[in-house]
Design a protein around this motif. Structure first.
Motif, short mmCIF file in Angstrom:
data_model
loop_
_atom_site.label_atom_id
_atom_site.label_comp_id
_atom_site.label_asym_id
_atom_site.label_seq_id
_atom_site.Cartn_x
_atom_site.Cartn_y
_atom_site.Cartn_z
N LEU A 106 0.85 -1.19 0.00
CA LEU A 106 0.00 0.00 0.00
C LEU A 106 0.88 1.24 0.00
O LEU A 106 1.95 1.26 0.63
CB LEU A 106 -0.90 0.02 1.23
N ILE A 107 0.43 2.27 -0.69
CA ILE A 107 1.17 3.54 -0.74
C ILE A 107 0.39 4.58 0.05
O ILE A 107 -0.77 4.87 -0.26
CB ILE A 107 1.36 4.03 -2.17
N PRO A 108 1.00 5.18 1.09
CA PRO A 108 0.34 6.26 1.81
C PRO A 108 0.13 7.47 0.89
O PRO A 108 1.07 7.91 0.22
CB PRO A 108 1.30 6.59 2.94
N VAL A 109 -1.09 7.99 0.85
CA VAL A 109 -1.42 9.15 0.02
C VAL A 109 -1.46 10.41 0.86
O VAL A 109 -0.85 11.42 0.51
CB VAL A 109 -2.77 8.95 -0.70
N CYS A 110 -2.19 10.39 1.96
CA CYS A 110 -2.24 11.56 2.85
C CYS A 110 -2.77 11.13 4.21
O CYS A 110 -3.60 10.22 4.31
CB CYS A 110 -3.12 12.67 2.27
N LEU A 111 -2.26 11.77 5.24
CA LEU A 111 -2.83 11.60 6.58
C LEU A 111 -4.01 12.54 6.69
O LEU A 111 -3.93 13.71 6.31
CB LEU A 111 -1.79 11.93 7.64
N VAL A 112 -5.12 12.03 7.22
CA VAL A 112 -6.37 12.79 7.26
C VAL A 112 -6.68 13.30 8.67
O VAL A 112 -7.07 14.46 8.85
CB VAL A 112 -7.53 11.92 6.75
N ALA A 113 -6.53 12.45 9.66
CA ALA A 113 -6.92 12.81 11.02
C ALA A 113 -6.06 12.05 12.01
O ALA A 113 -5.54 10.98 11.71
CB ALA A 113 -8.40 12.50 11.26
N GLU A 114 -5.94 12.62 13.20
CA GLU A 114 -5.19 11.96 14.26
C GLU A 114 -5.71 12.42 15.60
O GLU A 114 -5.94 13.61 15.81
CB GLU A 114 -3.69 12.24 14.15
N ALA A 115 -5.93 11.48 16.49
CA ALA A 115 -6.37 11.78 17.85
C ALA A 115 -5.69 10.81 18.78
O ALA A 115 -5.29 9.71 18.38
CB ALA A 115 -7.89 11.65 17.96
N PRO A 116 -5.53 11.18 20.04
CA PRO A 116 -4.87 10.26 20.97
C PRO A 116 -5.76 9.08 21.31
O PRO A 116 -6.98 9.23 21.49
CB PRO A 116 -4.63 11.13 22.21
N ALA A 117 -5.17 7.90 21.37
CA ALA A 117 -5.90 6.77 21.93
C ALA A 117 -6.17 7.10 23.40
O ALA A 117 -5.29 7.57 24.11
CB ALA A 117 -5.07 5.50 21.81
N THR A 118 -7.39 6.86 23.83
CA THR A 118 -7.81 7.27 25.17
C THR A 118 -8.26 6.06 25.98
O THR A 118 -9.07 5.26 25.52
CB THR A 118 -8.96 8.29 25.08
N LEU A 119 -7.73 5.95 27.17
CA LEU A 119 -8.11 4.88 28.09
C LEU A 119 -9.30 5.38 28.91
O LEU A 119 -9.20 6.41 29.58
CB LEU A 119 -6.93 4.53 29.00
N MET A 120 -10.42 4.66 28.82
CA MET A 120 -11.66 5.13 29.45
C MET A 120 -12.33 4.03 30.24
O MET A 120 -12.05 2.84 30.06
CB MET A 120 -12.60 5.67 28.37
N THR A 121 -13.23 4.44 31.12
CA THR A 121 -13.95 3.52 31.97
C THR A 121 -15.29 4.13 32.34
O THR A 121 -15.43 5.35 32.31
CB THR A 121 -13.12 3.23 33.25
N PRO A 122 -16.30 3.33 32.68
CA PRO A 122 -17.55 3.91 33.18
C PRO A 122 -17.29 4.70 34.46
O PRO A 122 -16.43 4.33 35.28
CB PRO A 122 -18.43 2.69 33.46
N LYS A 123 -18.03 5.78 34.65
CA LYS A 123 -17.84 6.60 35.84
C LYS A 123 -18.15 5.84 37.12
O LYS A 123 -17.68 6.19 38.20
CB LYS A 123 -18.69 7.86 35.74
N THR A 124 -18.93 4.77 37.00
CA THR A 124 -19.31 3.98 38.17
C THR A 124 -18.28 2.92 38.55
O THR A 124 -18.44 2.24 39.56
CB THR A 124 -20.65 3.28 37.91
N SER A 125 -17.20 2.79 37.75
CA SER A 125 -16.23 1.71 38.00
C SER A 125 -15.38 1.95 39.23
O SER A 125 -14.82 1.01 39.80
CB SER A 125 -15.32 1.53 36.78
N GLY A 126 -15.23 3.21 39.63
CA GLY A 126 -14.34 3.53 40.74
C GLY A 126 -12.89 3.65 40.33
O GLY A 126 -12.03 4.01 41.14
N ILE A 127 -12.58 3.38 39.07
CA ILE A 127 -11.21 3.49 38.56
C ILE A 127 -10.99 4.92 38.07
O ILE A 127 -11.75 5.41 37.23
CB ILE A 127 -10.95 2.50 37.42
N ARG A 128 -9.98 5.58 38.59
CA ARG A 128 -9.73 6.96 38.20
C ARG A 128 -8.32 7.18 37.65
O ARG A 128 -8.09 8.13 36.90
CB ARG A 128 -9.96 7.89 39.40
#
Length: 310
Positions: A106-128
């Motif tokens: 595959l040949i890269p043509v253009c980068l379109v978007a980038e965002a950080p991978a985010t570690l998430m949890t339900p607010k009720t999990s107690g994990i902060r």
């Protein structure tokens, strides 16, 4: 049709040997996911910039490899393109024991978007914090469940990097995409997910950390993994690719259309509203970046022993 668009169409016509009225952009993920949303936001303007009909086809399955393999096998004339997040290109060729393609097909043509991978949890999990995760995992080795959008995807690799850094074991529960993963978290089946940042606000989750060099403007309260003592950076990026062998003239025209599309105010507005930050790199810069990503994940896969068994 403007003279610029006419020139584009004429250039593709000469290279293909026949009139091209339509280009298909394959998205190797199911409809409704992050990459699909990006594709549908840029599609109308990109089609106008190309001066051609641009059709989106969702070809999901096998962590993006089914649709990606179809693009690899297609004729390299600019009529079949791939819009994908990074896993099918940067991870799967190293992760899968019998990968159906290599990254260099595959040949890269253009980068379109980038965002950080985010570690998430339900607010009720107690994990902060990451320290909370380490404490729970050490209290029950191999039992603390976390979700991913697929085996060998970015979420899986990012969590593997974190477990190695923390010296812990957790229970990986893969799902078919981030949407199913979030539903599993909401039902209490799993407690954590690493995925697109926009899911935090969309589903009312708690962002434990971002795998980024700096905090996200959209989530200023979420610390980076570096701030929590671990140098782990895993960007979630989306780019446009063409099959190897596609002529430079076609690639240049595609890249130019991509650049103009990502500068268009309506695209900037809708991408921002959808929490998919635009990051454009031209095909030379994106090629360098993408190859470095392939090498980074190949090293992590080897060090972690994650490669699928033959």
């Amino acid at each position: 049709m403007t003279s610029r668009l006419a020139a584009m169409a004429a250039g593709l016509l000469l290279l293909s040997g026949q009139a091209i009225a339509q280009v298909q952009m394959i998205i190797p993920w199911p409809a409704g996911g992050g990459t699909d949303i990006i594709g549908r936001l840029i599609q109308p303007v990109l089609a106008e910039e190309l001066g051609l009909q641009l059709i989106i086809r969702n070809v999901g399955g096998a962590t993006g490899t089914i649709g990606t393999a179809e693009v690899v096998r297609s004729k390299p004339d600019g009529t079949t393109l791939l819009l994908t997040s990074m896993a099918p290109y940067a991870i799967q060729p190293s992760f899968r024991a019998n990968a159906p393609y290599r990254a260099d097909q595959l040949i890269p043509v253009c980068l379109v978007a980038e965002a950080p991978a985010t570690l998430m949890t339900p607010k009720t999990s107690g994990i902060r914090t990451v320290a909370d995760i380490a404490a729970r995992a050490k209290a029950a080795p191999g039992q603390l469940p976390y979700a991913s959008g697929g085996v060998g995807g970015l979420g899986h690799l990012a969590m593997t990097g974190m477990t190695r850094a923390l010296g812990i074991e957790m229970n990986h529960v893969p799902f078919r995409g981030s949407g199913d993963s979030v539903l599993a978290m909401q039902s209490g089946t799993v407690l954590m997910l690493t995925a697109e940042a926009n899911l935090v606000q969309q589903y009312g989750l708690h962002a434990i950390a971002v795998f980024a060099e700096r905090r996200s403007a959209d989530m200023p309260d979420a610390p980076t993994m570096r701030e929590q003592g671990h140098d782990l950076v895993f960007p979630l990026w989306t780019g446009l690719f063409a099959p190897a062998g596609t002529p430079d003239a076609v690639l240049d025209r595609l890249d130019g259309a991509c650049a103009r599309t990502l500068r268009t105010p309506s695209v900037v507005e809708t991408m921002t509203r959808a929490s998919h930050p635009i990051r454009y790199l031209d095909r030379a810069a994106f090629g360098t970046y993408a190859r470095a990503e392939v090498a980074k994940y190949a090293e992590l896969i080897t060090a972690s022993g994650l490669r699928q068994a033959d």
